[in-house]
Design a protein around this motif. Sequence first.
Motif, PDB file in Angstrom:
ATOM      1  N   MET A   1       2.274  31.819  50.122  1.00  0.00           N
ATOM      2  CA  MET A   1       2.184  31.854  48.664  1.00  0.00           C
ATOM      3  C   MET A   1       2.805  33.140  48.138  1.00  0.00           C
ATOM      4  N   VAL A   2       3.666  33.045  47.128  1.00  0.00           N
ATOM      5  CA  VAL A   2       4.292  34.208  46.519  1.00  0.00           C
ATOM      6  C   VAL A   2       3.307  34.858  45.554  1.00  0.00           C
ATOM      7  N   SER A   3       3.183  36.187  45.630  1.00  0.00           N
ATOM      8  CA  SER A   3       2.287  36.902  44.725  1.00  0.00           C
ATOM      9  C   SER A   3       2.726  36.713  43.285  1.00  0.00           C
ATOM     10  N   GLN A   4       1.769  36.415  42.406  1.00  0.00           N
ATOM     11  CA  GLN A   4       2.076  36.196  41.001  1.00  0.00           C
ATOM     12  C   GLN A   4       1.875  37.495  40.217  1.00  0.00           C
ATOM     13  N   PRO A   5       2.873  37.916  39.429  1.00  0.00           N
ATOM     14  CA  PRO A   5       2.730  39.154  38.662  1.00  0.00           C
ATOM     15  C   PRO A   5       1.721  38.993  37.537  1.00  0.00           C
ATOM     16  N   ASP A   6       1.240  40.109  37.043  1.00  0.00           N
ATOM     17  CA  ASP A   6       0.327  40.080  35.909  1.00  0.00           C
ATOM     18  C   ASP A   6       1.067  39.704  34.640  1.00  0.00           C
ATOM     19  N   VAL A   7       0.326  39.214  33.664  1.00  0.00           N
ATOM     20  CA  VAL A   7       0.892  38.998  32.340  1.00  0.00           C
ATOM     21  C   VAL A   7       0.674  40.266  31.530  1.00  0.00           C
ATOM     22  N   PRO A   8       1.453  40.480  30.460  1.00  0.00           N
ATOM     23  CA  PRO A   8       1.314  41.727  29.696  1.00  0.00           C
ATOM     24  C   PRO A   8      -0.009  41.817  28.965  1.00  0.00           C
ATOM     25  N   GLU A   9      -0.414  43.035  28.690  1.00  0.00           N
ATOM     26  CA  GLU A   9      -1.631  43.266  27.920  1.00  0.00           C
ATOM     27  C   GLU A   9      -1.392  42.882  26.460  1.00  0.00           C
ATOM     28  N   PRO A  10      -2.350  42.231  25.813  1.00  0.00           N
ATOM     29  CA  PRO A  10      -2.193  41.907  24.390  1.00  0.00           C
ATOM     30  C   PRO A  10      -2.087  43.181  23.549  1.00  0.00           C
ATOM     31  N   ALA A  11      -1.370  43.092  22.450  1.00  0.00           N
ATOM     32  CA  ALA A  11      -1.263  44.237  21.547  1.00  0.00           C
ATOM     33  C   ALA A  11      -2.607  44.490  20.866  1.00  0.00           C
ATOM     34  N   HIS A  12      -3.008  45.752  20.791  1.00  0.00           N
ATOM     35  CA  HIS A  12      -4.220  46.168  20.077  1.00  0.00           C
ATOM     36  C   HIS A  12      -5.442  45.357  20.516  1.00  0.00           C
ATOM     37  N   ALA A  13      -5.581  45.215  21.827  1.00  0.00           N
ATOM     38  CA  ALA A  13      -6.631  44.348  22.367  1.00  0.00           C
ATOM     39  C   ALA A  13      -8.032  44.813  21.985  1.00  0.00           C
ATOM     40  N   GLU A  14      -8.222  46.104  21.800  1.00  0.00           N
ATOM     41  CA  GLU A  14      -9.558  46.625  21.528  1.00  0.00           C
ATOM     42  C   GLU A  14      -9.833  46.815  20.041  1.00  0.00           C
ATOM     43  N   LEU A  15      -8.857  46.504  19.206  1.00  0.00           N
ATOM     44  CA  LEU A  15      -9.023  46.731  17.771  1.00  0.00           C
ATOM     45  C   LEU A  15      -9.999  45.732  17.172  1.00  0.00           C
ATOM     46  N   ASP A  16     -10.978  46.259  16.455  1.00  0.00           N
ATOM     47  CA  ASP A  16     -11.925  45.397  15.747  1.00  0.00           C
ATOM     48  C   ASP A  16     -11.401  45.178  14.329  1.00  0.00           C
ATOM     49  N   SER A  17     -11.147  43.935  13.991  1.00  0.00           N
ATOM     50  CA  SER A  17     -10.620  43.628  12.666  1.00  0.00           C
ATOM     51  C   SER A  17     -11.121  42.267  12.233  1.00  0.00           C
ATOM     52  N   MET A  18     -10.898  41.952  10.982  1.00  0.00           N
ATOM     53  CA  MET A  18     -11.300  40.659  10.448  1.00  0.00           C
ATOM     54  C   MET A  18     -10.646  39.521  11.237  1.00  0.00           C
ATOM     55  N   LEU A  19      -9.356  39.640  11.513  1.00  0.00           N
ATOM     56  CA  LEU A  19      -8.636  38.565  12.195  1.00  0.00           C
ATOM     57  C   LEU A  19      -9.084  38.409  13.639  1.00  0.00           C
ATOM     58  N   SER A  20      -9.299  39.539  14.338  1.00  0.00           N
ATOM     59  CA  SER A  20      -9.713  39.432  15.745  1.00  0.00           C
ATOM     60  C   SER A  20     -11.120  38.854  15.853  1.00  0.00           C
ATOM     61  N   ARG A  21     -11.984  39.176  14.895  1.00  0.00           N
ATOM     62  CA  ARG A  21     -13.332  38.607  14.930  1.00  0.00           C
ATOM     63  C   ARG A  21     -13.319  37.109  14.656  1.00  0.00           C
ATOM     64  N   LYS A  22     -12.396  36.667  13.810  1.00  0.00           N
ATOM     65  CA  LYS A  22     -12.360  35.252  13.435  1.00  0.00           C
ATOM     66  C   LYS A  22     -11.619  34.396  14.457  1.00  0.00           C
ATOM     67  N   PHE A  23     -10.501  34.928  14.979  1.00  0.00           N
ATOM     68  CA  PHE A  23      -9.645  34.122  15.846  1.00  0.00           C
ATOM     69  C   PHE A  23      -9.581  34.596  17.288  1.00  0.00           C
ATOM     70  N   GLY A  24     -10.223  35.698  17.621  1.00  0.00           N
ATOM     71  CA  GLY A  24     -10.134  36.233  18.970  1.00  0.00           C
ATOM     72  C   GLY A  24      -8.936  37.151  19.115  1.00  0.00           C
ATOM     73  N   ARG A  25      -8.853  37.823  20.249  1.00  0.00           N
ATOM     74  CA  ARG A  25      -7.757  38.755  20.436  1.00  0.00           C
ATOM     75  C   ARG A  25      -6.446  38.009  20.654  1.00  0.00           C
ATOM     76  N   GLU A  26      -5.373  38.690  20.362  1.00  0.00           N
ATOM     77  CA  GLU A  26      -4.036  38.113  20.521  1.00  0.00           C
ATOM     78  C   GLU A  26      -3.752  37.826  21.988  1.00  0.00           C
ATOM     79  N   VAL A  27      -3.016  36.768  22.261  1.00  0.00           N
ATOM     80  CA  VAL A  27      -2.646  36.400  23.626  1.00  0.00           C
ATOM     81  C   VAL A  27      -1.191  36.805  23.874  1.00  0.00           C
ATOM     82  N   ALA A  28      -0.938  37.491  24.959  1.00  0.00           N
ATOM     83  CA  ALA A  28       0.424  37.875  25.322  1.00  0.00           C
ATOM     84  C   ALA A  28       0.849  37.084  26.551  1.00  0.00           C
ATOM     85  N   ASN A  29       2.045  36.547  26.525  1.00  0.00           N
ATOM     86  CA  ASN A  29       2.582  35.760  27.634  1.00  0.00           C
ATOM     87  C   ASN A  29       3.690  36.516  28.361  1.00  0.00           C
TER      88      ASN A  29
END
Length: 419
Positions: A1-29
């Motif tokens: 099995m070939v090792s799978q690389p990590d996906v990037p960290e979402p932008a501003h993953a730890e930021l508490d905001s209205m949008l992150s509370r309502k929709f969850g943290r951003e997903v990075a691919n």
Amino acid sequence: MVSQPDVPEPAHAELDSMLSRKFGREVANYFSGSPLNRVSFLRTNHEFITKALTHPSTSFLLFNNLAPLVKDPANLAYAKHEDLRELIGENPFEKSEEELIKEYNSSVTLPLVLFLGLDERKKEGFEHGIYKGQPFFAVDVTPKGTVEKQASAVVESMKGKGLEFMEGRMHMSLNAPEAAVYAQARALLDWNARNPFCGGCGQPTLSINAGMKRTCPPTDYASLPNAQGATTTEATPRPRADCATRKGISNLCFPRTDPTVIMAVVSHDAKRVLLGRSKRFPPHWYSTLAGFCEPAESVEEAVRREVWEESGVHLGRVVIHSTQPWPYPANLMIGAIGQALPDGEKIHLEHDPELEDAKWVGVDEIKEALRVGTSGLGEDAGPEYKEGGLRLPPQTAIANQLLRAVVGGFLESGEVSKI
């Protein structure tokens, strides 16, 4: 099995905001999350591009027939200006774009040099006004045309240093930050290679704006081909045929990006997920459905249309989950989650024969496959995989992210869907 690389960290993953509370943290691919600031508005700044290209800290990513230069499958390799001087000269941006257009000679091959951006994490050295960072460029070193000898020398020189140009149709083993840099460079190189001629008049085009634009010059120092197919250089430039792209403000050809929808489809009771398999997939390997957006069609409409065309299933509510750049050659994968209508879950493949099979799969089976059965198309599954079990795309594919979202909390099995 070939090792799978990590996906990037979402932008501003730890930021508490209205949008992150309502929709969850951003997903990075995978292929997103570039460490480079593209400073795209500076590509036409002649002073900036010239200074960036010749600075000692500048790094050059090389491609040979779209194969990137690497140290190993996980890490890109970079060249310096002195490694490329015989190919690109002291400074390919020495002349302004106006001068290059005026002196255009279609019989001479100009090496393609693309400005990618600044790595602002490395602020020492290069600066231009308020902008600081390490400049990154990409260079096409494919041996061809009038620079075949010089390009071949660069290729052999890199190989002599123990580096290699990584062959293959897709490259998804690179570490996440460099995968994003690679994706940007590859997409631009591919676009330039596919557009050597003007779409308006069919005459050769010239790359400008540091690789982000192609123009159709009004004159050409090259004469028309003779009976043997060769061209000669005229003492004065000859006027070229009239072209619509030189009139008004339409003198442009910019890189294209093709929007594509890819969707995880859940049953009305949220207990099953629709998966499909193409004829080219290995045994037991399934994925989410996907297809191109068409003109004058919303993303939601494209999702519903593609699912119905490929599987016969009718969808109700559709929500957008995340997106993924896909540089093969230049797509933007728009990831969505859709839910089947109560009376629209019957599968039939009579419309579009693209799929070999489609089926509803229980959430628990998908969870197990995500744990032990993910891999690239040409790779083996993990050591815990049992032959005959469901196989799914790797975590570098947005299909994997969509499936993880569905079975990992976006829907709660046994309840009415929250979509």
